[in-house]
Design a protein around this motif. Structure first.
Motif, mmCIF file in Angstrom:
data_model
loop_
_atom_site.group_PDB
_atom_site.id
_atom_site.type_symbol
_atom_site.label_atom_id
_atom_site.label_comp_id
_atom_site.label_asym_id
_atom_site.label_seq_id
_atom_site.Cartn_x
_atom_site.Cartn_y
_atom_site.Cartn_z
ATOM 1 N N ILE A 76 -0.825 6.965 -4.912
ATOM 2 C CA ILE A 76 -0.845 6.335 -3.600
ATOM 3 C C ILE A 76 -0.363 4.898 -3.760
ATOM 4 O O ILE A 76 -0.707 4.223 -4.736
ATOM 5 C CB ILE A 76 -2.279 6.357 -3.023
ATOM 6 N N THR A 77 0.436 4.466 -2.799
ATOM 7 C CA THR A 77 0.964 3.103 -2.864
ATOM 8 C C THR A 77 -0.100 2.122 -2.396
ATOM 9 O O THR A 77 -0.587 2.207 -1.270
ATOM 10 C CB THR A 77 2.197 2.966 -1.959
ATOM 11 N N VAL A 78 -0.433 1.199 -3.278
ATOM 12 C CA VAL A 78 -1.432 0.195 -2.955
ATOM 13 C C VAL A 78 -0.753 -1.124 -2.591
ATOM 14 O O VAL A 78 -1.240 -1.895 -1.785
ATOM 15 C CB VAL A 78 -2.392 0.019 -4.150
ATOM 16 N N ILE A 135 -8.550 0.447 -1.346
ATOM 17 C CA ILE A 135 -7.413 0.580 -0.434
ATOM 18 C C ILE A 135 -6.908 2.026 -0.421
ATOM 19 O O ILE A 135 -6.699 2.626 0.638
ATOM 20 C CB ILE A 135 -6.277 -0.385 -0.859
ATOM 21 N N ASN A 192 -7.022 4.910 2.729
ATOM 22 C CA ASN A 192 -5.928 5.721 3.244
ATOM 23 C C ASN A 192 -6.345 7.182 3.360
ATOM 24 O O ASN A 192 -6.108 7.837 4.373
ATOM 25 C CB ASN A 192 -4.702 5.589 2.335
ATOM 26 N N VAL A 193 -6.981 7.677 2.305
ATOM 27 C CA VAL A 193 -7.426 9.069 2.329
ATOM 28 C C VAL A 193 -8.391 9.286 3.490
ATOM 29 O O VAL A 193 -8.280 10.261 4.245
ATOM 30 C CB VAL A 193 -8.127 9.445 1.006
ATOM 31 N N ARG A 253 -11.002 -1.283 6.265
ATOM 32 C CA ARG A 253 -9.740 -0.607 6.542
ATOM 33 C C ARG A 253 -9.857 0.758 7.208
ATOM 34 O O ARG A 253 -8.877 1.273 7.748
ATOM 35 C CB ARG A 253 -8.944 -0.451 5.245
ATOM 36 N N ILE A 309 -3.262 3.305 8.147
ATOM 37 C CA ILE A 309 -3.033 3.355 6.711
ATOM 38 C C ILE A 309 -2.519 1.986 6.275
ATOM 39 O O ILE A 309 -1.710 1.372 6.976
ATOM 40 C CB ILE A 309 -2.005 4.452 6.376
ATOM 41 N N THR A 310 -3.007 1.540 5.122
ATOM 42 C CA THR A 310 -2.581 0.229 4.623
ATOM 43 C C THR A 310 -1.204 0.352 3.971
ATOM 44 O O THR A 310 -1.027 1.115 3.036
ATOM 45 C CB THR A 310 -3.588 -0.289 3.587
ATOM 46 N N PRO A 333 -1.375 -4.598 1.545
ATOM 47 C CA PRO A 333 -2.788 -5.006 1.596
ATOM 48 C C PRO A 333 -3.009 -6.405 2.180
ATOM 49 O O PRO A 333 -4.053 -6.664 2.768
ATOM 50 C CB PRO A 333 -3.234 -4.935 0.132
ATOM 51 N N SER A 341 -8.298 -5.059 10.070
ATOM 52 C CA SER A 341 -7.731 -4.970 8.736
ATOM 53 C C SER A 341 -6.400 -5.736 8.683
ATOM 54 O O SER A 341 -6.007 -6.403 9.648
ATOM 55 C CB SER A 341 -7.519 -3.507 8.373
ATOM 56 N N ILE A 362 6.291 4.736 3.504
ATOM 57 C CA ILE A 362 5.208 4.456 2.559
ATOM 58 C C ILE A 362 3.928 5.167 3.005
ATOM 59 O O ILE A 362 3.254 5.841 2.219
ATOM 60 C CB ILE A 362 4.957 2.938 2.449
ATOM 61 N N ASN A 421 1.853 8.424 1.156
ATOM 62 C CA ASN A 421 0.431 8.513 0.828
ATOM 63 C C ASN A 421 -0.153 9.831 1.311
ATOM 64 O O ASN A 421 -0.871 10.520 0.587
ATOM 65 C CB ASN A 421 -0.325 7.346 1.457
ATOM 66 N N ASN A 459 1.211 12.661 -0.932
ATOM 67 C CA ASN A 459 0.604 12.669 -2.262
ATOM 68 C C ASN A 459 -0.809 13.249 -2.216
ATOM 69 O O ASN A 459 -1.234 13.948 -3.119
ATOM 70 C CB ASN A 459 0.542 11.253 -2.831
ATOM 71 N N ILE A 460 -1.502 12.946 -1.157
ATOM 72 C CA ILE A 460 -2.879 13.429 -1.063
ATOM 73 C C ILE A 460 -2.931 14.905 -0.705
ATOM 74 O O ILE A 460 -3.722 15.660 -1.234
ATOM 75 C CB ILE A 460 -3.658 12.624 0.000
ATOM 76 N N ARG A 463 8.277 7.766 -3.819
ATOM 77 C CA ARG A 463 6.837 7.573 -3.997
ATOM 78 C C ARG A 463 5.997 8.847 -4.104
ATOM 79 O O ARG A 463 4.849 8.786 -4.545
ATOM 80 C CB ARG A 463 6.292 6.726 -2.845
#
Lengths: 406, 406
Positions: free
Chosen positions: A257-259, A323, A327-328, A361, B257-258, B261, B270, B323, B327, B330-331, B361
């Motif tokens: 996951i992109t942070v 973070i 998202n999750v 968040r 979603i972030t 950050p 946020s 982005i 996320n 990926n999840i 990503r």
DNA sequence: CATATTTTTTTCATGACTTGACATAACCTG
DNA sequence: CAGGTTATGTCAAGTCATGAAAAAAATATG
């Protein structure tokens, strides 16, 4: 097949009378499962709405199939013939779980009740190890486990292998912790365990560990994200008591996951992936770890000693993890996060920061607080979850078990 | 209740003979559903494995319940009695879908076949509008729709309301596009439609639109993320042909979603939320939009004209969306992204950047490419999906429909 | 128009369950 | 230790949905 759901619900063509028998057998079995302690035939009749004669016949079948045993007559103090308690058999079919993890190999046998009846661990350093050799070693552990529980009248019926990385069929796509790429672990393990004649499944370690946690909470908690730390960070997601596997079984790639979109480069080719901030190696930075020490242990040791660099890195890791998890949670609306794997050891250090990010968040956190806590099971979670795979299938569909026995 | 799944699979106590009938009725109905065109009793017998007499009796029941009709005998040229085609009834029960969206109100009726039989739209500006007045207006549209389709012998049996924001029971928690907070839309709508006597469900617009898309693809695509743009960015997630609702139904908060950050502040409290980069308002920046113009239309107009600021903002938006979606993918390991809502209009401008971020990503993208394309249904997707809610329930469990009729 | 052919419906036997009655087993009470 | 009480097992008759076989319906062909 136009409607993909058709085969799910009525797989074997038209329902005949036999199907009724199966449905009621399932119903009775599920009541035995759900019961707190032993349950009598009369109680089953009352609970299911079936009549005593029917219950008697079904229980007979369940006993013959070694799924249920009479637990001895429990005298209840009152007058009358004491009820005969029925309970899940502790000497019937059992599941075998195998786990290849960063620090070694584990084998585990779980009986129908979900109890762990055998657990073995063999330390192993993976640097430069040949997959075939590792799986041979594991096959030997599997044989030993099967023999050990045979003495307790348990019959191992299926095996599941946990590996730290995405799996495609029986093939491990990539497992950085082991240095493996496209290894057909299923076939290699099958070769070594041919003598045992077990069907083998291979699955991701985080998925299986989440499954183990699901059972460990006795399904009272049926919506959570299980975070599994290691060289790779993975997640097992349980929604409504079911594991979310994704369309091809590669769900839970939390580590990528992109942070931070322009953050640290990741071997995967992207930038700012969670694991570049939150994996144990990322926290330790360049500092070497004494041989044979788990990186998480090294981290806690340094943190306890008040090492400033380590504390700062832990802070960064906790924030990044928070973070990613936010998202999750925004996507899936889940109320609980379980920190497992290496993070269980670090939880006292990171929980606070994770919670802070989530509170900030996650949209729904404003009106429904989110729990973050360490997982219940320790490092053997994946092995236990793997062993439970077969047990769970059997519990879901006992009739299929009977059909396969014939 | 220890096992949360027990009631799912055997809700009504022991299975009696009747249950068999229900199972086979479901089976036959599902085959009628899945059939390309009309299907005869004999074909059904062959397909289901049931005997002709059984099919005859079940079909009789389906016809009496107005779920199936005889479509006239199709003479097939060969000798012998011609087969009688059976098809889903186009004059039986129907579902009503209502949608409160940024530019107005929509009402829609869908029949058993999934065909849209009625569609009405009333433009409405929401600035400072009272929820009760809006829902009164919508109730009137609902009545008109029910009457309109009654002329075609359709009976509307249930209604679902789509709203742009998270829903709790019938209560809209927050809908910035409407300026609503904690509005009991279900109760207000029920009050206005009491005369119709319809059960009312309220659900998130993105969820329902995703559901609409699922049917629009005839379930050939059963794993995707539907992105719904507006003031808020939401997502509807379909996994294995089922909508993922999360533990409390608040899944799909894609907009929060972030993405960065320490990025732009968001009204939610946020920083760096997707919608601060990718919502139409974010793309337009401070520039005012002519009254009555949809913001997406204003964006494409400016982009077509080559406005540099707009083009740069679109770029930023596409990257941010890519982005955020990475996320999600990926999840959840999903292979397709459908750009819906406002993004359908912008898709030609953003798809490329979204695809680039995803390719970079998403871990699994390396060995299984991911598709990004505009949604099939237009702005009425949510209304159609809402109408399909009841139809879908009925299709899944026709036996329950018969039970409710008695 | 009679016959062959295919589809649909009718008639009867089977199997699983329910109800109800009765028998048996094992315990408690007095 | 006899008698009451409760749990379990067994038997018959009745219900209901199914399968199998035969009858009826509707069309094409010669």
């Amino acid at each position: 097949m136009t409607d993909s759901r058709a085969p799910d619900r009525a797989p074997r063509g038209g329902a005949r009378q036999e199907r009724l028998r199966e449905l009621n057998l399932e119903l009775v079995f599920r009541h035995v499962l759900a019961a707190e302690g032993p349950i009598s035939r009369t109680e089953l009749a009352a609970a299911t709405g079936l009549t005593r004669p029917t219950i008697t016949r079904i229980v007979e079948e369940l006993i013959a199939g070694r799924l249920v045993t009479e637990a001895g007559s429990a005298r209840h103090g009152r007058a009358g013939r004491p009820r005969v308690g029925l309970a899940l058999s502790r000497s019937g079919p059992a599941g075998l779980g195998l786990d290849i993890r960063a620090d070694g190999l584990a084998a585990c046998v779980v009986d129908l009740t979900g109890a762990v009846r055998h657990l073995a661990f063999a330390p192993l350093a993976f640097a430069g190890t040949d997959p075939a050799a590792v799986l041979d070693r594991l096959a030997a552990m599997a044989s030993a486990a099967v023999e050990a529980v045979a003495a307790e009248h348990l019959t191992v019926v299926a095996a599941t292998l946990a590996v730290p990385g995405p799996v495609d069929g029986g093939v491990v796509r990539s497992a950085p912790a082991l240095g493996w790429t496209d290894v057909d672990a299923g076939a290699l393990l099958a070769a070594g365990t041919r003598r045992l004649g077990l069907p083998i499944t291979v699955d991701n370690e985080a998925n299986l560990a989440a499954h183990g946690e699901l059972h460990a909470t006795r399904r009272t908690l049926d919506n959570f994200v299980y975070v599994s730390g290691g060289l790779d960070i993975g997640a097992g997601i349980i929604l409504d008591g079911r594991l979310v596997r994704g369309s091809r079984g590669w769900s839970g790639e939390l580590g990528h996951i992109t942070v931070d979109p322009d953050g640290r480069p990741c071997p995967c080719g992207s930038r700012g992936c969670l694991q570049t901030y939150a994996s144990p190696q990322a926290i330790l930075g360049d500092e070497p770890v004494p041989d044979g020490t788990m990186p998480e242990v090294a981290i806690t040791t340094r943190a306890d000693a008040g090492d400033a660099a380590t504390l700062a890195a832990i802070d960064t890791a906790g924030t990044a993890l928070g973070i990613a998890l936010s998202n999750v949670l925004n996507i899936l609306d889940i109320g609980t996060v379980l920190l497992g794997g290496g993070y269980a050891l670090l939880s006292s250090w990171v929980t606070e920061r994770v919670e802070a990010e989530i509170a900030r968040r996650v949209l729904s956190a404003a009106w429904a607080p989110i729990t973050v806590r360490p997982a219940i099971l320790g490092p053997d979670a994946a092995a236990i979850g793997a062993a439970l795979t077969f047990i769970d299938r059997l519990r879901q569909d006992p009739a299929a078990w009977f059909a396969s026995q014939r």
